[in-house]
Scaffold this active site. Structure first.
Site, PDB file in Angstrom:
ATOM      1  N   ARG A 100       0.884  -1.178   0.000  1.00  0.00           N
ATOM      2  CA  ARG A 100       0.000   0.000   0.000  1.00  0.00           C
ATOM      3  C   ARG A 100       0.911   1.215   0.000  1.00  0.00           C
ATOM      4  O   ARG A 100       1.716   1.414   0.929  1.00  0.00           O
ATOM      5  CB  ARG A 100      -0.901   0.015   1.236  1.00  0.00           C
ATOM      6  N   HIS A 127      -7.575   0.844  -6.078  1.00  0.00           N
ATOM      7  CA  HIS A 127      -7.710  -0.012  -4.890  1.00  0.00           C
ATOM      8  C   HIS A 127      -8.438  -1.296  -5.338  1.00  0.00           C
ATOM      9  O   HIS A 127      -9.610  -1.521  -5.006  1.00  0.00           O
ATOM     10  CB  HIS A 127      -8.503   0.729  -3.812  1.00  0.00           C
ATOM     11  N   GLN A 130     -10.294  -3.972  -2.955  1.00  0.00           N
ATOM     12  CA  GLN A 130     -11.540  -3.454  -2.403  1.00  0.00           C
ATOM     13  C   GLN A 130     -12.712  -3.698  -3.362  1.00  0.00           C
ATOM     14  O   GLN A 130     -13.761  -4.216  -2.957  1.00  0.00           O
ATOM     15  CB  GLN A 130     -11.394  -1.946  -2.139  1.00  0.00           C
ATOM     16  N   ASP A 219     -17.352   7.121  -0.962  1.00  0.00           N
ATOM     17  CA  ASP A 219     -16.077   7.023  -0.249  1.00  0.00           C
ATOM     18  C   ASP A 219     -15.796   8.415   0.319  1.00  0.00           C
ATOM     19  O   ASP A 219     -16.471   9.391  -0.042  1.00  0.00           O
ATOM     20  CB  ASP A 219     -14.980   6.589  -1.242  1.00  0.00           C
ATOM     21  N   CYS A 259     -16.385   1.804   1.118  1.00  0.00           N
ATOM     22  CA  CYS A 259     -15.205   0.971   1.387  1.00  0.00           C
ATOM     23  C   CYS A 259     -14.725   1.100   2.827  1.00  0.00           C
ATOM     24  O   CYS A 259     -14.029   0.228   3.324  1.00  0.00           O
ATOM     25  CB  CYS A 259     -14.095   1.334   0.413  1.00  0.00           C
ATOM     26  N   ARG A 287     -13.247  -8.465   2.413  1.00  0.00           N
ATOM     27  CA  ARG A 287     -11.842  -8.186   2.063  1.00  0.00           C
ATOM     28  C   ARG A 287     -10.971  -9.391   2.404  1.00  0.00           C
ATOM     29  O   ARG A 287     -10.067  -9.764   1.665  1.00  0.00           O
ATOM     30  CB  ARG A 287     -11.354  -6.943   2.825  1.00  0.00           C
TER      31      ARG A 287
END
Ligand code: CP
Ligand code: NVA
Length: 301
Positions: A100, A127, A130, A219, A259, A287
């Site tokens: 990340r 991402h 996700q 988000d 998310c 996830r």
């Protein structure tokens, strides 16, 4: 080059469905493979994380391995030595590397030079874990169809870009409701539109975006690394908040997705986030399962 997962577009449509199938089998307990038995998976974090860190570490353990949490402080990726050299050395110790970070190019470089799979755990651009988990959550809640209308409202960011990448592989109606200055990555948008798989629309009208939607997704308005723009974005994106009024415009059985982490009261109200349409905690749980499936896929299934 090992098989990595940097973008959803690294997978064909068939492979995406294979990953969902693997995910379902592992989540139900039908299979419990241990491909990492006696092996170590490195998890490099240059940004904060709750879900990604804990779900990867737990998933790696469940796949029989041990995880190693690595921050910028230890390896100073690309500073203390080149990404090429770091990738070559890390590949001698680790079975898979999750990263990340900020700059997407760093992940592409790592994948180019590493001899083991690289998994993208979020960059400024995308991402992918996700959105794979989110689509799996959608499939758990609805009959499989190829014309879901997904309405993304809010900041056009890494989450939006990964939805676009999925829409270039799996047919859907993907409507983005955002302000003129907060759109998604232009190149990814164009590529998704050119793929001709999905109906993709960018609009500044939130009502048009959410009309008859099967899913309303949002988000945070200011992502990690942009928190200094939070006030400005809150001003620009006020009309895109998911609240009860907005929900009335979507299908009566629509799902609400986020998310997480959420900034309650900004992009989403408490009422909606804690209401009957919300599946945000299922997304968080999935996830774990989807990342196990993705790592397994990278190792050859
Ligand atoms: N959704 C998500 O990736 O959460 P974290 O930033 O907490 O990992
Ligand atoms: N867009 C958000 C996603 C967090 C999971 C960020 O990049 O901060």
């Amino acid at each position: 080059m090992a098989r990595s997962f940097v973008e959803i577009t690294d997978l064909t449509a068939d492979e995406i469905w294979e990953v969902f199938d693997l995910c379902k089998k592992m989540k139900s307990g039908e299979i419990a493979p241990k491909p990492f038995d006696g092996k170590t998976v490195g998890c490099i974090f240059h940004k904060a994380s709750l879900r990604t860190r804990i779900s990867f570490e737990t998933g790696i353990y469940q796949l029989g391995g041990q995880s190693l949490y690595i921050t910028e402080k230890e390896i100073e990726l690309g500073k203390r030595e080149s990404i090429h050299d770091a990738a070559k050395v890390l590949s001698r110790y680790l079975s898979t590397i999750m990263i990340r970070t900020f700059d997407h190019q760093d992940v592409l470089d790592l994948a180019k030079y590493a001899d083991v799979p690289i998994v993208n755990g979020l960059t400024d651009l995308t991402h992918p874990c996700q959105i794979m988990g989110d689509y799996f959550t959608l499939l758990e809640n609805k009959e499989k169809r190829d014309d879901f209308k997904i309405a993304y409202v809010g900041d056009g960011n890494n989450i939006t870009n990964s939805w676009l990448n999925l829409a270039s592989r799996i047919p859907m109606k993907f409507y983005i409701g955002t302000a003129a200055e907060t759109g998604p990555d232009k190149a990814i948008l164009k590529k998704a539109q050119d793929a001709g798989i999905s109906e993709i629309k960018l609009t500044t009208d939130p009502d048009e975006a959410v009309a008859d939607a099967d899913v309303i997704y949002t988000d945070v308005w200011a992502s990690m690394g942009q928190k200094n723009q939070a006030d400005e974005k809150a001003r620009i994106l006020k009309a895109y908040q998911i609240n009860s009024e907005m929900l009335k415009k979507a299908k009566s059985d629509c799902l609400v997705m986020h998310c997480l982490p959420a900034e309650r009261g900004k992009e989403i109200t408490d009422e909606v986030m804690d209401g009957p349409h919300s599946v945000v905690f299922d997304e968080a749980e999935n996830r774990l399962h989807i990342q196990k499936a993705l790592m397994l896929h990278c190792m050859g299934g």
